[in-house]
Design a protein around this motif. Structure first.
Motif, PDB file in Angstrom:
ATOM      1  N   LEU A  41       0.619  -1.211   0.088  1.00  0.00           N
ATOM      2  CA  LEU A  41       0.033  -0.049  -0.119  1.00  0.00           C
ATOM      3  C   LEU A  41       0.929   1.299   0.016  1.00  0.00           C
ATOM      4  CD1 LEU A  41      -2.940  -0.929   2.524  1.00  0.00           C
ATOM      5  CD2 LEU A  41      -2.765  -1.447   0.010  1.00  0.00           C
ATOM      6  N   GLN A 179      -1.050   0.674  -7.703  1.00  0.00           N
ATOM      7  CA  GLN A 179      -1.640  -0.453  -7.886  1.00  0.00           C
ATOM      8  C   GLN A 179      -0.752  -1.417  -6.809  1.00  0.00           C
ATOM      9  OE1 GLN A 179      -0.927   0.831 -10.837  1.00  0.00           O
ATOM     10  NE2 GLN A 179      -2.802   1.495 -10.996  1.00  0.00           N
ATOM     11  N   THR A 187      -5.104  -2.160  -3.541  1.00  0.00           N
ATOM     12  CA  THR A 187      -5.360  -0.919  -3.716  1.00  0.00           C
ATOM     13  C   THR A 187      -5.157  -0.726  -5.271  1.00  0.00           C
ATOM     14  OG1 THR A 187      -4.434   1.389  -3.463  1.00  0.00           O
ATOM     15  CG2 THR A 187      -2.828  -0.361  -3.498  1.00  0.00           C
ATOM     16  N   SER A 188      -6.174   0.223  -5.739  1.00  0.00           N
ATOM     17  CA  SER A 188      -5.904   0.444  -7.288  1.00  0.00           C
ATOM     18  C   SER A 188      -6.463   2.003  -7.255  1.00  0.00           C
ATOM     19  CB  SER A 188      -7.037  -0.226  -8.085  1.00  0.00           C
ATOM     20  OG  SER A 188      -6.940  -0.013  -9.359  1.00  0.00           O
ATOM     21  N   VAL A 189      -5.417   2.882  -7.615  1.00  0.00           N
ATOM     22  CA  VAL A 189      -5.606   4.222  -7.835  1.00  0.00           C
ATOM     23  C   VAL A 189      -5.233   4.776  -9.192  1.00  0.00           C
ATOM     24  CG1 VAL A 189      -5.344   6.712  -6.902  1.00  0.00           C
ATOM     25  CG2 VAL A 189      -5.007   4.576  -5.180  1.00  0.00           C
ATOM     26  N   ARG A 245     -14.280   3.981  -4.324  1.00  0.00           N
ATOM     27  CA  ARG A 245     -14.472   2.488  -4.908  1.00  0.00           C
ATOM     28  C   ARG A 245     -15.197   2.723  -6.372  1.00  0.00           C
ATOM     29  NH1 ARG A 245     -12.900  -1.778  -1.423  1.00  0.00           N
ATOM     30  NH2 ARG A 245     -12.993  -1.112   0.926  1.00  0.00           N
ATOM     31  N   ASN A 340      -9.829   1.447  -6.082  1.00  0.00           N
ATOM     32  CA  ASN A 340     -10.042   1.051  -4.523  1.00  0.00           C
ATOM     33  C   ASN A 340      -8.968   1.882  -3.946  1.00  0.00           C
ATOM     34  OD1 ASN A 340     -10.531   0.097  -2.344  1.00  0.00           O
ATOM     35  ND2 ASN A 340      -9.291  -1.827  -2.593  1.00  0.00           N
ATOM     36  N   MET A 341      -9.392   3.030  -3.424  1.00  0.00           N
ATOM     37  CA  MET A 341      -8.339   4.011  -3.062  1.00  0.00           C
ATOM     38  C   MET A 341      -7.902   3.616  -1.846  1.00  0.00           C
ATOM     39  SD  MET A 341      -9.880   7.333  -5.067  1.00  0.00           S
ATOM     40  CE  MET A 341      -8.504   8.801  -4.165  1.00  0.00           C
ATOM     41  N   ASN A 342      -7.491   2.657  -1.478  1.00  0.00           N
ATOM     42  CA  ASN A 342      -7.017   1.924  -0.341  1.00  0.00           C
ATOM     43  C   ASN A 342      -5.550   2.553   0.094  1.00  0.00           C
ATOM     44  OD1 ASN A 342      -7.136   0.677   2.214  1.00  0.00           O
ATOM     45  ND2 ASN A 342      -6.975  -1.413   1.424  1.00  0.00           N
ATOM     46  N   VAL A 343      -5.194   3.262   0.918  1.00  0.00           N
ATOM     47  CA  VAL A 343      -4.081   3.875   1.091  1.00  0.00           C
ATOM     48  C   VAL A 343      -3.647   4.055   2.525  1.00  0.00           C
ATOM     49  CG1 VAL A 343      -3.947   5.123  -1.053  1.00  0.00           C
ATOM     50  CG2 VAL A 343      -4.955   6.218   1.024  1.00  0.00           C
ATOM     51  N   PRO A 350      -4.351   1.912   7.171  1.00  0.00           N
ATOM     52  CA  PRO A 350      -5.154   1.487   5.731  1.00  0.00           C
ATOM     53  C   PRO A 350      -6.666   1.796   5.758  1.00  0.00           C
ATOM     54  CG  PRO A 350      -4.458  -0.469   6.885  1.00  0.00           C
ATOM     55  CD  PRO A 350      -3.889   0.506   7.945  1.00  0.00           C
ATOM     56  N   VAL A 352      -9.897   3.282   3.057  1.00  0.00           N
ATOM     57  CA  VAL A 352     -10.078   3.794   1.701  1.00  0.00           C
ATOM     58  C   VAL A 352     -10.573   5.080   1.814  1.00  0.00           C
ATOM     59  CG1 VAL A 352     -12.003   3.371  -0.298  1.00  0.00           C
ATOM     60  CG2 VAL A 352     -11.176   1.369   0.904  1.00  0.00           C
TER      61      VAL A 352
END
Length: 750
Positions: A41, A179, A187-189, A245, A340-343, A350, A352
């Motif tokens: 992340l 990613q 995560t996928s920004v 998301r 999936n803006m999980n940072v 962690p 979203v």
């Protein structure tokens, strides 16, 4: 010098009993946390994962700034692995390569020299052949890293320090995206345009807590390095940014190229982000060989530095939009980019985050960096002012200073006693060469002292005012926007927005398949085939072994065939793909992923816009729209929830205002269809109550036309509405024995 790590504790003298579950949970949690925090992340503040941060800091130590000479990637990888990232040279080099690829990173952080791979999917050359240095974007990310702007920690060996986070003068998390797959989370920004992010950040400074609707006035959507067209509407984009998301539908950019004499070709100039061009062309070629693209005659790759894929139609009369729509649906010319803006919020937690939260994390970090750099500069100014005050005293008494240095046994203490100098001032004077002392000019010293005093007052005023701090950050953001504005080559938006054609053809399946009549035949054991034309007499058909005719109905090659299984799932088959009538067909099990214990209950042609009554053996059921039954995969769609010994028993057309139900106990019940609920999936409600046995059959009919049934001899009987009064009741009642003449099979189609 770093303190040596303490030695590990000695092993216990006797074995210690540990619960296996507790030990596994503890170790798995430790592994999960290390993966989440140290690998997968990104930090919300600088948008970097540890490996990227360590690569950039390693290049900073090697002084690989923009404009300097390149250095071998082998040197960079070796230094980073030896000092900061002990996870293997290939992992480091792959991360370095991705930072340098302009088709992977929207704003590359590394400038490469040599073969760093290409959009076709070819790998980069080995690190002994390639060279690299940092880009201007990377320099901005690290601006002020040596000015106490961020916290530091020991490296893995404890012999040096590494930054926990970069100062990040660029909103890198959203600009370059990220990613990663961790343990139990991912995560996928997507990447965005820096100029738009700057506008949104400035708005957020003036309007704290602004929602996604307001921010999307500036950030229209993602901006991918390979361009393309986003086809989502504004409402769905706002919802994605509000929740953190969702996803974006990204299409290739294409244009119609006139070849003269009525001929034309479709030329693709930009392909979706993350799609390998060679794989895409291979996919199109395979579909072409399998005759799944009847409108396409040929595909050619004429790409050089720019993408150019030429698609030739089979006929000049084919509509370009129809050809491209079929390719969008069947190939990676259209992809869905998940969001999936999980940072790591504040580098620790962690979570979203929304678009506004991601920008606020960067802004708060910039403020913290500004305060820390200002304090660092303030301390440097105080030190310099102290030295300048001492130097001015020296200048005014130069001869006496020289005498003391020459004659006194302890010149340091003598200077301190004679002129009231501090220890630091005295040491500085003694360390200064005589030649430099003679060149001192009072005007220069006084001027520098005045300038530093004014700068000190300005910094102190800045540190005391939140408003001035945000004003300074706004100035920095405006300067950043000028550097990466829309008029610059790197800052120009590459991805555009356009709505996908609502309906290119009435039904794309009909455009791809020639429409012809069929007769679909299903055997008692679930073998299916399609006979050409509408065949009424099926007496000459042959079946395997003791199998026989089960169901038959008329359809077309463009039809969708639906099949209900006993576990409550409905599977969709294409009529055009059914085996021909010359053989004995194929089992439906080969065309769909049926569970081993599931049996075929019903097969029928899909009728768009209609409804059906689906019922389990325990008489629980509901109304469902046929369009809700369609599925696009072999796994089908779970519709009826069954439990225990219950199984899906029947599914019948729901055209009418009343429902007739009969059970194995030969009790008939008629009730209004309005008492049933309409659902897309579920268990439903009870249609009829039984003491023992299950449901036999059900039928939806119009009460005004009366209830009809057909006996085993094919004769039709009808009971008019007035005569049905004694069977009409409410849902879930027991019912009464059916009228005379009702089939002994307890079926309405006896």
């Amino acid at each position: 010098m770093a303190r040596a790590a303490p030695p590990p504790p000695p092993p216990p003298s006797a074995p210690i009993d540990v619960n296996l579950r507790d030990a596994l949970e503890e170790r798995y949690l430790a592994y999960a946390l290390s993966t989440i925090m140290g690998r997968a992340l990104p930090d919300a503040r600088d948008g970097l994962k540890p490996v990227h941060r360590r690569i950039l800091y390693g290049m900073h130590i090697l002084r690989l700034d923009p404009g300097t000479a390149f250095k071998k990637c082998a040197k960079i990888v070796g230094d980073v692995m030896g000092s900061f990232h002990p996870h293997g040279d290939q992992a480091i080099y792959e991360a370095l390569v991705r930072l340098a690829q302009d088709f992977s990173s929207r704003y590359p952080l590394v400038e490469g020299q040599g073969n760093f791979g290409n959009i076709d999917g070819d790998n980069a050359a080995a690190y002994r052949y390639t060279e690299a240095r940092m880009t201007d974007v990377a320099r901005l990310l690290m601006e002020g890293v040596d000015e106490d702007s961020v916290d530091w920690r020991d490296n893995y060996s404890g012999d040096t320090k590494e930054p926990i986070v970069m100062p990040s003068a660029v909103p890198n998390l959203l600009a370059n995206g990220a990613q990663g797959i961790a343990v139990g989370m991912a995560t996928s920004v997507p990447p965005h345009n820096i100029a738009e992010l700057c506008d949104a950040a400035l708005y957020l400074i003036g309007h704290p807590g602004a929602d996604a609707e307001a921010l999307t006035q500036f950030v229209r959507g993602p901006d991918f390095p390979t361009g393309g067209i986003v086809t989502d509407d504004h409402a769905s984009i706002v919802e994605t940014y509000r929740t953190g998301r969702g996803g974006f539908r990204l299409r290739a950019r294409w244009e119609k190229e006139d070849l003269g004499r009525g001929g034309w070709a479709a030329v693709v100039t930009e392909i979706p982000y993350g799609v390998q061009k060679s794989r895409l062309i291979e996919q199109i070629a395979n579909l072409l060989n399998d005759k799944k693209l009847p409108h396409l005659a040929d595909v050619r790759d004429e790409s050089t530095e720019d993408v150019r894929i030429v698609l030739e139609p089979r006929s000049r009369t084919v509509e370009p939009a129809t050809l491209m729509e079929s390719l969008f649906r069947l190939t990676e010319l259209e992809t869905r980019i998940s969001v999936n803006m999980n940072v790591l919020v504040d580098g620790v937690t962690p979570r979203v985050v929304s678009l506004g939260e991601a920008l606020q994390q960067w802004l708060d970090h910039r403020r913290a960096v500004l305060v820390r750099r200002s304090r660092h500069r303030l301390a440097a100014i105080d030190r310099r002012l102290e030295l300048l005050a001492g130097m001015i005293v020296v200048f005014l008494n130069l001869d006496e200073v020289i005498r003391i240095v020459r004659e006194e046994d302890d010149p340091k203490e003598a200077l301190k006693a004679r002129f009231g100098l501090t220890d630091t001032q005295a040491v500085y004077v003694l360390d200064t060469r005589l030649r430099s002392l003679r060149r001192l000019e009072e005007m220069q010293l006084r001027k520098e002292q005045t300038e530093l005093t004014a700068e000190k007052a300005s910094i102190e005023s800045l540190l005391e005012s939140d408003r001035k701090q945000w004003q300074m950050i706004a100035v920095q953001i405006r300067d950043l926007k000028k550097t990466f504005g829309p008029e610059t080559k790197l800052g120009r938006r590459r991805t555009s927005f356009a709505a996908a054609p609502e309906v290119v053809v009435a039904d794309l399946a009909e455009a791809l398949v020639e429409r012809e009549p069929l007769t679909v035949v299903v055997s008692e054991k679930g073998w299916i085939r399609a006979l050409k034309g509408q065949v009424a007499d099926l007496s000459s058909l042959a079946f395997k072994g003791d199998d026989g005719l089960g169901i038959s109905f008329f359809a077309e090659t463009t039809s969708k065939i639906l099949a209900l299984t006993s576990d409550g799932k409905v599977f969709t088959l294409d009529a055009s793909k059914l085996p021909g009538g010359r053989g004995q067909g194929e089992p439906i099990r080969l065309m769909a992923d049926l569970d081993e214990s599931a049996a075929i209950v019903a097969v029928w042609p899909h009728a768009p816009g209609t409804k059906r009554l689906i019922v389990a053996s325990d008489a629980n059921g509901f109304l469902v729209a046929e369009d809700e039954l369609l599925s696009s995969t072999r796994k089908g769609r779970a519709v009826l929830n069954v439990s225990g010994a219950a199984k899906a028993a029947l599914i019948v057309p729901a055209a009418g205002d009343h429902v007739a139900v009969i059970g194995q106990n030969r009790k008939l019940l008629v009730f209004p269809i309005a008492q049933l609920s309409e659902m897309a999936r579920g268990k439903g409600t009870r249609l009829q109550r039984y003491k023992d046995g299950d449901i036999s059959d059900a039928k939806v009919f119009a009460i005004a036309d009366g209830l009809t049934w057909r006996d085993s001899a094919g004769r039709t009987f009808t009971v008019a509405m007035p005569e049905l009064q004694e069977w009409i009741g409410n849902r879930a009642e027991a019912g009464r024995l059916p009228p005379k003449g009702f089939p002994k099979s307890n079926k309405f189609e006896g």
